[in-house]
Design a protein around this motif. Structure first.
Motif, PDB file in Angstrom:
ATOM      1  N   UNK A 200       0.646  -1.419   0.089  1.00 38.17           N
ATOM      2  CA  UNK A 200       0.079   0.145  -0.106  1.00 38.17           C
ATOM      3  C   UNK A 200       0.534   1.559  -0.240  1.00 38.17           C
ATOM      4  N   UNK A 201       0.811   2.582  -1.040  1.00 32.78           N
ATOM      5  CA  UNK A 201       1.779   3.760  -1.102  1.00 32.78           C
ATOM      6  C   UNK A 201       0.653   4.299  -0.819  1.00 32.78           C
ATOM      7  N   UNK A 202       1.137   5.179   0.625  1.00 36.56           N
ATOM      8  CA  UNK A 202       1.200   6.445   1.422  1.00 36.56           C
ATOM      9  C   UNK A 202       1.183   7.490   1.184  1.00 36.56           C
ATOM     10  N   UNK A 203       0.960   8.446   1.490  1.00 35.12           N
ATOM     11  CA  UNK A 203       2.128  10.312   0.981  1.00 35.12           C
ATOM     12  C   UNK A 203       3.078  10.399   2.367  1.00 35.12           C
ATOM     13  N   UNK A 204       2.916   9.420   3.731  1.00 36.03           N
ATOM     14  CA  UNK A 204       3.282  10.275   4.730  1.00 36.03           C
ATOM     15  C   UNK A 204       2.689   8.947   5.600  1.00 36.03           C
ATOM     16  N   UNK A 205       3.351   9.670   6.970  1.00 39.00           N
ATOM     17  CA  UNK A 205       2.805   8.411   7.909  1.00 39.00           C
ATOM     18  C   UNK A 205       2.068   8.649   8.898  1.00 39.00           C
TER      19      UNK A 205
END
Lengths: 197, 197
Positions: free
Chosen positions: B82-87
């Motif tokens: 899963x690719x996310x922008x930030x923590x």
């Protein structure tokens, strides 16, 4: 998800006034992202105040020396004693820059609801302080709430019996205030306290 | 008024996201008033995360161990990336509890305005990670903003050329959402993506 350390930091941040879990998470992430510019300075600032800031035994202000700088400043008028609820109100008056006397921080207000009685606040110390010969006038700078005005009334009664002149902050239209937006009580008070131009 | 130490603490607090001088003063006073229950725990929590929390070299998550607990948890499906922008977005997905795969934190989004180019983000590491044999599907969980969708488009193009199945979050009516209050774009997207009941 996050570790115990991070979750604990979020919990502690969320207990600060005005913050909650969401803003706590946001701040925790900002701190972790900017360690040298944000996290370390905050930790060092907390350590510094924790180690060095103490309550002034004379007035209740917070400072790194005892008595505090306001109590020892010779340029300030020791004849004027300003009674405030807490240090936040003291700071507010100091930001104004108008008052150049000494302070007395009550640490609270009388409150029947919260069960705060005269002996819970520093009334005896205040009366002793006000009875000092140098004090010419006691200024009650307390909030214009029911608790604030009750507290002011009790203090004024006692000090007037001691023969000390007691004044309180003027009530009226705030600077920049539109009459249309003002509550009726303030407007009536301003009208009663009207002055010649 | 206040000392240099207190003023410095207020300045540092005022730099935190969502806070300013006024809330900084309020929080500083609360910390000074409640040292053992607020100030010391906050300082200790900051020290703990400062010393122990590190960025995971595999996914970019923050944890006290490397690789992080999400990357080493055998119960999580290594086939889903899963690719996310930030923590913060990773934490949001983990709070939902629906996703039980692995993550990849980009650390930002492509932005022509802010001058963020593909080489500024971890695209090469992401492509290498997605090319691993275990990965069956790459889920793009990026914001539904112009930057988010541009970034998703660039990644999807590249991964599809590699023959990797790429999916993205569904767009539609939020849970509990009133149609009347929804913006036109969301409503149109939900209509286009309608499903048999």
């Amino acid at each position: 998800m996050s570790t115990n350390e991070i979750e604990h930091l979020i919990t502690v941040l969320g207990r600060l006034p005005g913050l909650g879990p969401r803003s706590g998470r946001r701040i925790a992430l900002a701190l972790l992202r900017r360690r040298t510019t944000l996290l370390d300075p905050l930790r060092d600032a907390l350590t510094a105040v924790s180690e060095r800031v103490v309550e002034c035994p004379l007035c209740g202000n917070l400072d790194t020396c005892t008595p505090c700088r306001l109590c020892t400043d010779e340029r300030r008028d020791a004849g004027l004693l300003c009674v405030v609820r807490d240090v936040a109100d003291l700071w507010a008056l100091e930001r104004g820059g108008e008052f150049r006397g000494r302070y007395f921080v009550l640490g609270g207000l009388l409150s029947a609801l919260d069960g705060v009685r005269p002996e819970d606040l520093g009334f005896e110390r205040l009366y002793a302080r006000a009875a000092e010969e140098t004090v010419r006038e006691v200024i009650l700078a307390l909030p214009a709430t029911v608790e604030g005005q009750t507290t002011a009334h009790v203090i004024a009664d006692h000090l007037e019996a001691l023969g000390r002149p007691v004044t309180s902050l003027a009530q009226g239209v705030p600077v920049g205030g539109e009459l249309d937006y003002l509550d009726d009580g303030t407007l009536s008070a301003a009208l009663r306290a009207r002055r010649p131009v």
